[in-house]
Design an enzyme around this catalytic site. Structure first.
Site, PDB file in Angstrom:
ATOM      1  N   HIS A   1      24.953  31.132  -4.830  1.00  0.00           N
ATOM      2  CA  HIS A   1      26.029  31.930  -5.390  1.00  0.00           C
ATOM      3  C   HIS A   1      27.356  31.392  -5.096  1.00  0.00           C
ATOM      4  O   HIS A   1      27.674  30.835  -3.772  1.00  0.00           O
ATOM      5  CB  HIS A   1      26.014  33.236  -5.405  1.00  0.00           C
ATOM      6  CG  HIS A   1      24.614  33.880  -5.562  1.00  0.00           C
ATOM      7  ND1 HIS A   1      24.110  33.714  -6.850  1.00  0.00           N
ATOM      8  CD2 HIS A   1      23.772  34.556  -4.738  1.00  0.00           C
ATOM      9  CE1 HIS A   1      22.860  34.463  -6.800  1.00  0.00           C
ATOM     10  NE2 HIS A   1      22.704  34.977  -5.668  1.00  0.00           N
TER      11      HIS A   1
ATOM     12  N   HIS B   1      18.943  29.904  -1.389  1.00  0.00           N
ATOM     13  CA  HIS B   1      17.949  31.257  -0.972  1.00  0.00           C
ATOM     14  C   HIS B   1      17.238  31.237  -2.141  1.00  0.00           C
ATOM     15  O   HIS B   1      17.338  30.944  -3.186  1.00  0.00           O
ATOM     16  CB  HIS B   1      18.699  32.379  -0.782  1.00  0.00           C
ATOM     17  CG  HIS B   1      19.546  33.104  -1.820  1.00  0.00           C
ATOM     18  ND1 HIS B   1      20.992  32.574  -2.195  1.00  0.00           N
ATOM     19  CD2 HIS B   1      19.282  33.855  -2.790  1.00  0.00           C
ATOM     20  CE1 HIS B   1      21.270  33.259  -3.105  1.00  0.00           C
ATOM     21  NE2 HIS B   1      20.235  33.742  -3.935  1.00  0.00           N
TER      22      HIS B   1
ATOM     23  N   ARG C   1      21.251  27.720 -10.512  1.00  0.00           N
ATOM     24  CA  ARG C   1      19.528  27.115  -9.904  1.00  0.00           C
ATOM     25  C   ARG C   1      19.609  25.645  -9.623  1.00  0.00           C
ATOM     26  O   ARG C   1      19.995  24.984 -10.235  1.00  0.00           O
ATOM     27  CB  ARG C   1      18.636  27.558 -11.267  1.00  0.00           C
ATOM     28  CG  ARG C   1      18.446  29.065 -11.469  1.00  0.00           C
ATOM     29  CD  ARG C   1      17.378  29.032 -12.554  1.00  0.00           C
ATOM     30  NE  ARG C   1      17.459  30.209 -13.384  1.00  0.00           N
ATOM     31  CZ  ARG C   1      17.699  30.527 -14.600  1.00  0.00           C
ATOM     32  NH1 ARG C   1      17.939  29.364 -15.066  1.00  0.00           N
ATOM     33  NH2 ARG C   1      17.717  31.609 -15.039  1.00  0.00           N
TER      34      ARG C   1
ATOM     35  N   GLU D   1      25.824  38.814  -1.046  1.00  0.00           N
ATOM     36  CA  GLU D   1      24.571  39.853  -1.232  1.00  0.00           C
ATOM     37  C   GLU D   1      24.098  39.981   0.038  1.00  0.00           C
ATOM     38  O   GLU D   1      24.118  39.124   0.917  1.00  0.00           O
ATOM     39  CB  GLU D   1      23.881  39.609  -2.464  1.00  0.00           C
ATOM     40  CG  GLU D   1      23.201  38.263  -2.233  1.00  0.00           C
ATOM     41  CD  GLU D   1      22.191  37.906  -3.325  1.00  0.00           C
ATOM     42  OE1 GLU D   1      22.208  38.637  -4.398  1.00  0.00           O
ATOM     43  OE2 GLU D   1      21.861  36.711  -3.235  1.00  0.00           O
TER      44      GLU D   1
END
EC number: 5.3.1.8
Length: 321
Positions: A102, A177, A197, A119
Site C-alpha cells: 500500500h 504483505h 498487487r 494498517e
C-alpha cells in the site's frame, strides 16, 4: 441528542479468496465468497449505516456532517479529505490473498482524495500451519525485486511467518504483505481502498479474467530498507490492563481482557472503537447498556465520557493518537 455506542450494518465485499466464515458471528452474508466485512467505514467504496438507537439508518458520512467533532473528536477527521479517518474490517481468508503493498498519503499517483494505507491485523482464528507473507528478505533491492518478478520467482524474495490466533501484525505503508489461507482477521486501517498487487498466483478473478497487477506502482511505494513493520504474540498477564499492539501516526490499537467491571472514559480528542474478539459482556454508559458478543464492532463517540466494559471477554480498543 445523547451520545451512545454505535453499531453499524456491515458492507460485505465478495473476494476471490473469501468464504462464509463471517457467518459464525451471526452476520447475514449475501451469496458468494465473502472476503471482507467493512464494519465501520466512511469511504466512497463502502459507507456503513448505523443499525442501533436513535441514529439508525444514518450513514457514517451523514453523522460526520451533522455532529462533526462533537461525536468524532477534535482529531476525528482526515486532514486530507475530511472523512472519518479509519476503516474497520473483518477478513475471511479461505485462500491466499495477492502479494501486495500500500502507498503512503504522499504518493503522487493516488486518486484524488484517497489516503495511503497503514494498517494492522489481529488474528482472530487460524488453521494449523497458516502462513502470512510479511516483508522482503533482508537486502532485497528494487532492482533485485523487479528481476525476480520478471522471472516469476518473487516468492524467493519474501518473508513468510506462521500465524496463530492472538498474533498481531503492524503493517505500515510500504510493507509487502499477504494474508494466507485459513486465517480470520480483524483489520484496523487508514480509511483507504488503495492496494497495489505484485503477484496473484496466476489466479482468475470473480469475472473469470486474470486480476490486474500494479508492478510499477508497487515498486515505487515499497520501503526497501525498513518499513517499520513489527509483529508480536499478545498473551495478557492480567485483566483490566491494555497491551499496545500498534502505535502509528494514524491509530493506536490495544488489547485488553475484561473480567467483571472495567471503568473507562472517552476523550474530546477522539472516538474509541471496540472490537469484541472472544467472550461476552456489555458496554454500559450513563444512559444505557448494550450486550455484546464476538465479531461485533462499536464506535463510541468522543463525547460519550464515562463508560464501562463488563463481563468476561477479550476486546481490542482503537483510537487516534
Amino acid at each position: 441528542m445523547k451520545p451512545y455506542p454505535l453499531q453499524c450494518k456491515p458492507e460485505f465485499k465478495e473476494r476471490v479468496w473469501g468464504g462464509r466464515a463471517l457467518e459464525q458471528f451471526g452476520l447475514e452474508l449475501p451469496e458468494g465468497k465473502i472476503g471482507e466485512g467493512w464494519m465501520i467505514g466512511d469511504h466512497p467504496n463502502g459507507t456503513t449505516t448505523v443499525a442501533n438507537g436513535e441514529l439508525a439508518g444514518m450513514g457514517l458520512d451523514q453523522i460526520r456532517e451533522q455532529y462533526g467533532s462533537e461525536f468524532f473528536g477534535s482529531k476525528g477527521f482526515s486532514e486530507k479529505n475530511g472523512r472519518f479517518p479509519l476503516l474497520i474490517k473483518l477478513l475471511d481468508c479461505q485462500d491466499d490473498l495477492s502479494v501486495q503493498v500500500h502507498p503512503n498519503d504522499h504518493y503522487e499517483r493516488l486518486p484524488q482524495g484517497e489516503l495511503g494505507k497503514t494498517e494492522m491485523w489481529y488474528i482472530l482464528d487460524a488453521k494449523p500451519g497458516a502462513k502470512i507473507i510479511y516483508g522482503l528478505k533482508d537486502g532485497v533491492t528494487r532492482e533485485q525485486l523487479a528481476e525476480a518478478i520478471e522471472q516469476n520467482r518473487i516468492l524467493d524474495c519474501l518473508n513468510e511467518v506462521t500465524a496463530e490466533a492472538g498474533d498481531s501484525f503492524y503493517i505500515p505503508a510500504g510493507t509487502v504483505h499477504a494474508l494466507g489461507a485459513g486465517v480470520l482477521v480483524a483489520e484496523i486501517q487508514q480509511n483507504s481502498d488503495s492496494t497495489y498487487r505484485l503477484y496473484d498466483y496466476d489466479r482468475l478473478g470473480l469475472d473469470g479474467k486474470p486480476r490486474e497487477l500494479h508492478i510499477e506502482d508497487s515498486l515505487n511505494v515499497i520501503a526497501y530498507e525498513n518499513s517499520g513493520a513489527t509483529y508480536m504474540k499478545t498473551n495478557l498477564n492480567a485483566s483490566g490492563e491494555w497491551l499496545t499492539l500498534a502505535r502509528s501516526p494514524f491509530f493506536v490499537t490495544e488489547k485488553g481482557r475484561v473480567e467483571g467491571n472495567w471503568p473507562l472514559q472517552t476523550s474530546p480528542e477522539s472516538f474509541v472503537i471496540h472490537i469484541i474478539c472472544e467472550g461476552t459482556g456489555s458496554i454500559r454508559w450513563a444512559d444505557g447498556e448494550l450486550n455484546v458478543k464476538p465479531g461485533e464492532c462499536y464506535l463510541l463517540p468522543a463525547n460519550l465520557g464515562s463508560y464501562s466494559l463488563e463481563g468476561s471477554m477479550t476486546v481490542l480498543r482503537s483510537y487516534l493518537p
